[in-house]
Design an enzyme around this catalytic site. Structure first.
Site, PDB file in Angstrom:
ATOM      1  N   ASP A  63       0.847  -1.196   0.000  1.00 25.97           N
ATOM      2  CA  ASP A  63       0.000   0.000   0.000  1.00 25.97           C
ATOM      3  C   ASP A  63       0.886   1.251   0.000  1.00 25.97           C
ATOM      4  O   ASP A  63       1.873   1.293   0.737  1.00 25.97           O
ATOM      5  CB  ASP A  63      -0.868  -0.042   1.270  1.00 25.97           C
ATOM      6  CG  ASP A  63      -2.032   0.911   1.196  1.00 25.97           C
ATOM      7  OD1 ASP A  63      -1.787   2.131   1.071  1.00 25.97           O
ATOM      8  OD2 ASP A  63      -3.180   0.453   1.250  1.00 25.97           O
ATOM      9  N   THR A 130      -4.578  14.297 -13.384  1.00 28.49           N
ATOM     10  CA  THR A 130      -5.755  14.310 -14.257  1.00 28.49           C
ATOM     11  C   THR A 130      -6.165  15.732 -14.652  1.00 28.49           C
ATOM     12  O   THR A 130      -5.903  16.692 -13.909  1.00 28.49           O
ATOM     13  CB  THR A 130      -6.931  13.632 -13.515  1.00 28.49           C
ATOM     14  OG1 THR A 130      -8.160  13.950 -14.158  1.00 28.49           O
ATOM     15  CG2 THR A 130      -7.051  14.120 -12.077  1.00 28.49           C
ATOM     16  N   ASP A 131      -6.861  15.833 -15.774  1.00 26.88           N
ATOM     17  CA  ASP A 131      -7.390  17.140 -16.198  1.00 26.88           C
ATOM     18  C   ASP A 131      -8.462  17.662 -15.240  1.00 26.88           C
ATOM     19  O   ASP A 131      -8.788  18.843 -15.248  1.00 26.88           O
ATOM     20  CB  ASP A 131      -7.955  17.067 -17.628  1.00 26.88           C
ATOM     21  CG  ASP A 131      -9.087  16.064 -17.820  1.00 26.88           C
ATOM     22  OD1 ASP A 131      -9.434  15.344 -16.857  1.00 26.88           O
ATOM     23  OD2 ASP A 131      -9.629  16.003 -18.951  1.00 26.88           O
ATOM     24  N   TYR A 156     -12.799  13.592  -5.649  1.00 26.34           N
ATOM     25  CA  TYR A 156     -11.708  12.947  -6.406  1.00 26.34           C
ATOM     26  C   TYR A 156     -10.756  13.997  -6.961  1.00 26.34           C
ATOM     27  O   TYR A 156      -9.538  13.944  -6.750  1.00 26.34           O
ATOM     28  CB  TYR A 156     -12.287  12.099  -7.546  1.00 26.34           C
ATOM     29  CG  TYR A 156     -11.265  11.709  -8.600  1.00 26.34           C
ATOM     30  CD1 TYR A 156     -10.214  10.856  -8.289  1.00 26.34           C
ATOM     31  CD2 TYR A 156     -11.343  12.217  -9.907  1.00 26.34           C
ATOM     32  CE1 TYR A 156      -9.256  10.506  -9.252  1.00 26.34           C
ATOM     33  CE2 TYR A 156     -10.399  11.873 -10.870  1.00 26.34           C
ATOM     34  CZ  TYR A 156      -9.353  11.021 -10.540  1.00 26.34           C
ATOM     35  OH  TYR A 156      -8.415  10.694 -11.486  1.00 26.34           O
ATOM     36  N   PRO A 280     -23.925  15.055  -8.615  1.00 25.66           N
ATOM     37  CA  PRO A 280     -23.733  16.353  -7.948  1.00 25.66           C
ATOM     38  C   PRO A 280     -22.426  17.014  -8.408  1.00 25.66           C
ATOM     39  O   PRO A 280     -21.410  16.334  -8.580  1.00 25.66           O
ATOM     40  CB  PRO A 280     -23.636  15.976  -6.464  1.00 25.66           C
ATOM     41  CG  PRO A 280     -24.261  14.616  -6.365  1.00 25.66           C
ATOM     42  CD  PRO A 280     -24.027  13.938  -7.670  1.00 25.66           C
TER      43      PRO A 280
HETATM   44  P1  NAD Z   1      -7.844   2.190 -11.513  1.00 26.74           P
HETATM   45  O1  NAD Z   1      -8.872   2.528 -10.497  1.00 26.74           O
HETATM   46  O2  NAD Z   1      -8.195   1.299 -12.644  1.00 26.74           O
HETATM   47  O3  NAD Z   1      -6.581   1.505 -10.779  1.00 26.74           O
HETATM   48  C1  NAD Z   1      -6.021   2.025  -9.618  1.00 26.74           C
HETATM   49  C2  NAD Z   1      -5.018   0.995  -9.091  1.00 26.74           C
HETATM   50  O4  NAD Z   1      -4.388   1.554  -7.925  1.00 26.74           O
HETATM   51  C3  NAD Z   1      -5.656  -0.332  -8.654  1.00 26.74           C
HETATM   52  O5  NAD Z   1      -4.918  -1.437  -9.139  1.00 26.74           O
HETATM   53  C4  NAD Z   1      -5.601  -0.275  -7.131  1.00 26.74           C
HETATM   54  O6  NAD Z   1      -5.485  -1.570  -6.524  1.00 26.74           O
HETATM   55  C5  NAD Z   1      -4.359   0.566  -6.896  1.00 26.74           C
HETATM   56  N1  NAD Z   1      -4.402   1.258  -5.600  1.00 26.74           N
HETATM   57  C6  NAD Z   1      -5.420   1.991  -5.084  1.00 26.74           C
HETATM   58  N2  NAD Z   1      -5.113   2.434  -3.844  1.00 26.74           N
HETATM   59  C7  NAD Z   1      -3.851   1.984  -3.588  1.00 26.74           C
HETATM   60  C8  NAD Z   1      -2.977   2.128  -2.495  1.00 26.74           C
HETATM   61  N3  NAD Z   1      -3.338   2.814  -1.390  1.00 26.74           N
HETATM   62  N4  NAD Z   1      -1.747   1.561  -2.558  1.00 26.74           N
HETATM   63  C9  NAD Z   1      -1.365   0.850  -3.653  1.00 26.74           C
HETATM   64  N5  NAD Z   1      -2.171   0.656  -4.729  1.00 26.74           N
HETATM   65  C10 NAD Z   1      -3.400   1.228  -4.681  1.00 26.74           C
HETATM   66  O7  NAD Z   1      -7.261   3.575 -12.012  1.00 26.74           O
HETATM   67  P2  NAD Z   1      -6.833   4.067 -13.486  1.00 26.74           P
HETATM   68  O8  NAD Z   1      -8.037   4.482 -14.229  1.00 26.74           O
HETATM   69  O9  NAD Z   1      -5.912   3.078 -14.051  1.00 26.74           O
HETATM   70  O10 NAD Z   1      -6.037   5.399 -13.108  1.00 26.74           O
HETATM   71  C11 NAD Z   1      -4.650   5.348 -12.805  1.00 26.74           C
HETATM   72  C12 NAD Z   1      -4.155   6.751 -12.500  1.00 26.74           C
HETATM   73  O11 NAD Z   1      -4.364   7.586 -13.624  1.00 26.74           O
HETATM   74  C13 NAD Z   1      -4.842   7.436 -11.322  1.00 26.74           C
HETATM   75  O12 NAD Z   1      -3.888   8.133 -10.575  1.00 26.74           O
HETATM   76  C14 NAD Z   1      -5.817   8.393 -11.975  1.00 26.74           C
HETATM   77  O13 NAD Z   1      -6.071   9.508 -11.153  1.00 26.74           O
HETATM   78  C15 NAD Z   1      -5.055   8.760 -13.238  1.00 26.74           C
HETATM   79  N6  NAD Z   1      -5.890   9.166 -14.370  1.00 26.74           N
HETATM   80  C16 NAD Z   1      -6.895   8.349 -14.790  1.00 26.74           C
HETATM   81  C17 NAD Z   1      -7.659   8.732 -15.896  1.00 26.74           C
HETATM   82  C18 NAD Z   1      -8.766   7.851 -16.418  1.00 26.74           C
HETATM   83  O14 NAD Z   1      -9.488   8.260 -17.327  1.00 26.74           O
HETATM   84  N7  NAD Z   1      -8.933   6.633 -15.926  1.00 26.74           N
HETATM   85  C19 NAD Z   1      -7.416   9.952 -16.540  1.00 26.74           C
HETATM   86  C20 NAD Z   1      -6.367  10.773 -16.063  1.00 26.74           C
HETATM   87  C21 NAD Z   1      -5.614  10.352 -14.983  1.00 26.74           C
END
Ligand code: NAD
Ligand code: TYD
Length: 352
Positions: A63, A130-131, A156, A280
């Site tokens: 974690d 993120t944007d 978020y 919301p």
């Molecule tokens: P996701 O929810 O699919 O995956 C998140 C991963 O992080 C999971 O495998 C989870 O087990 C792990 N995780 C969560 N809490 C944790 C912790 N405390 N310690 C260790 N691991 C932990 O997310 P995603 O969509 O792949 O997004 C990944 C990153 O990209 C994020 O930081 C998100 O903010 C960013 N992001 C996502 C998007 C999008 O459209 N999905 C766009 C821009 C940025």
């Protein structure tokens, strides 16, 4: 040149694509996938790499809030961290903001502090953001540049903005080699089916209604996940410390347009669309200016929205077992019912 990379959140949607791409594109890079395996993780996807990855891939269940991160960084002689680990779904953040603060804020500070504790080498830290930190754009305003004011609306987005500020502060205060990426909405294979695109495709394949929040005219700027991963890799390899890089394929579309396109690809009727109460504080429009990463690092997207959508729909068609297993879990059904019910009680903008 970076060699031993700790990728946090590598069992999630984007992190798993990133690791696969990094190993394929750089024969000299070793990866430690550091993930606590929350509900959003799919550890099976990369598990085979432990056998066939030629010793270049290891998984560690851990974690980012753990007190042992510095030890792990030393033990694996990590020289770069790419932080994807996060709680990521806006709807969940509305119902449970505390878990977002824990991982997205406290966890990121913990990673930054741990990286600083390691004295043997200077660890490069790419923080994936993120944007959504820029908040909502009006219809005719220009797209956001990296220096735009942060104006997050959801818990978020606020948690991600907080982490961005802490990461920048670590660079400015302690000289840490921190870089930040801010990307638009991703889509592609292995996205957890609570997000719009996979929810839409899987509901449509099961002839279930597609819940559209509000009037469905909210605009998102869509990017195929592989393009995002290549951009993060460019920042990891060539980015300048202390800099923020926006990542966008400049493909803004209203939700309804994307939803109708996907239904057309699937040959499903538009009558599956069901307008429901609005989220919301629902941001009306996101759109990023990504000139900086294009000009400074030579990155450009490779996939158009149509190409990406066709690939994505095809993947969800061919991998129905993957998403059906998730959708059949009790927690998924409970959550979907629970938050819809809560949203239904809200009147545009408030949860009691
Ligand atoms: P996701 O929810 O699919 O995956 C998140 C991963 O992080 C999971 O495998 C989870 O087990 C792990 N995780 C969560 N809490 C944790 C912790 N405390 N310690 C260790 N691991 C932990 O997310 P995603 O969509 O792949 O997004 C990944 C990153 O990209 C994020 O930081 C998100 O903010 C960013 N992001 C996502 C998007 C999008 O459209 N999905 C766009 C821009 C940025
Ligand atoms: P989402 O995939 O949750 O990403 P984000 O909120 O981070 O942009 O949602 C994308 C858009 O789709 C957003 O405007 C909310 C909308 N949406 C719906 O209309 N219905 C849904 O069931 C979901 C999950 C999202």
């Amino acid at each position: 040149m970076t060699k031993r990379v700790l990728v946090t959140g590598g069992c999630g949607f984007i992190g798993s694509h990133f690791i696969a791409g990094l190993l394929a594109d750089h024969a000299d890079i070793q990866v430690v996938n550091f993930d606590s395996l929350t509900y959003a993780a799919h550890p099976d996807t990369l598990a085979h790499l432990e056998e066939v990855g030629g010793g270049r891939y290891q998984f560690l269940k851990a974690d980012i809030t753990s007190a042992h991160v510095a030890e792990i960084l030393s033990q694996y002689r990590i020289d770069s961290i790419v932080n994807f680990a996060a709680e990521t779904h806006v709807d969940r953040s509305i119902l449970d903001p505390g878990s977002f603060v824990r991982t997205n804020v406290v966890g990121v500070q913990n990673l930054l502090s741990a990286a600083r504790e390691v004295k043997e080498r200077k660890i490069r830290f790419v923080h994936v953001s993120t944007d959504e930190v820029y908040g909502s754009l009006s219809p005719d305003s220009p797209t956001s540049i990296e220096t735009a004011v942060l104006d997050p609306n959801s818990p978020y987005a606020a948690s991600k903005a907080s982490a961005d500020l802490l990461a920048l502060a670590s660079h400015r205060t302690y000289g840490q080699e921190v870089l930040i990426t801010r990307c638009t909405n991703n889509f592609g294979p292995f996205q957890f089916p609570e997000k719009l695109l996979p929810l839409l495709i899987s509901n449509a394949l099961e002839d279930k209604a597609i819940p559209v929040y509000g009037d469905g005219m909210q605009v998102r700027d869509w990017i195929y996940v592989v393009d995002h991963c290549r951009a993060v890799d460019a920042v990891l390899q060539k980015g300048r410390p202390g800099q923020i890089y926006n990542i966008s394929a400049s493909q803004e579309r209203p939700n309804l347009e994307v939803i109708r396109s996907v239904l057309d690809i699937l040959g499903k009727p538009h009558s599956l669309i069901q307008f429901v109460g609005d989220r919301p504080a629902h941001d009306r429009r996101y759109g990023l200016n990504s000139s900086k990463i294009r000009e400074d690092l030579g990155w450009a997207p490779s996939y158009t929205l149509d190409q990406g959508l066709a690939l994505t729909v095809d993947w969800y068609l061919r991998n129905q077992e993957w998403w059906k297993k998730i959708r059949n879990k009790d927690f998924f059904q409970y959550y979907q019912a629970n938050y819809r019910e809560k949203f239904a009680q809200t009147e545009a903008g408030r949860v009691s």
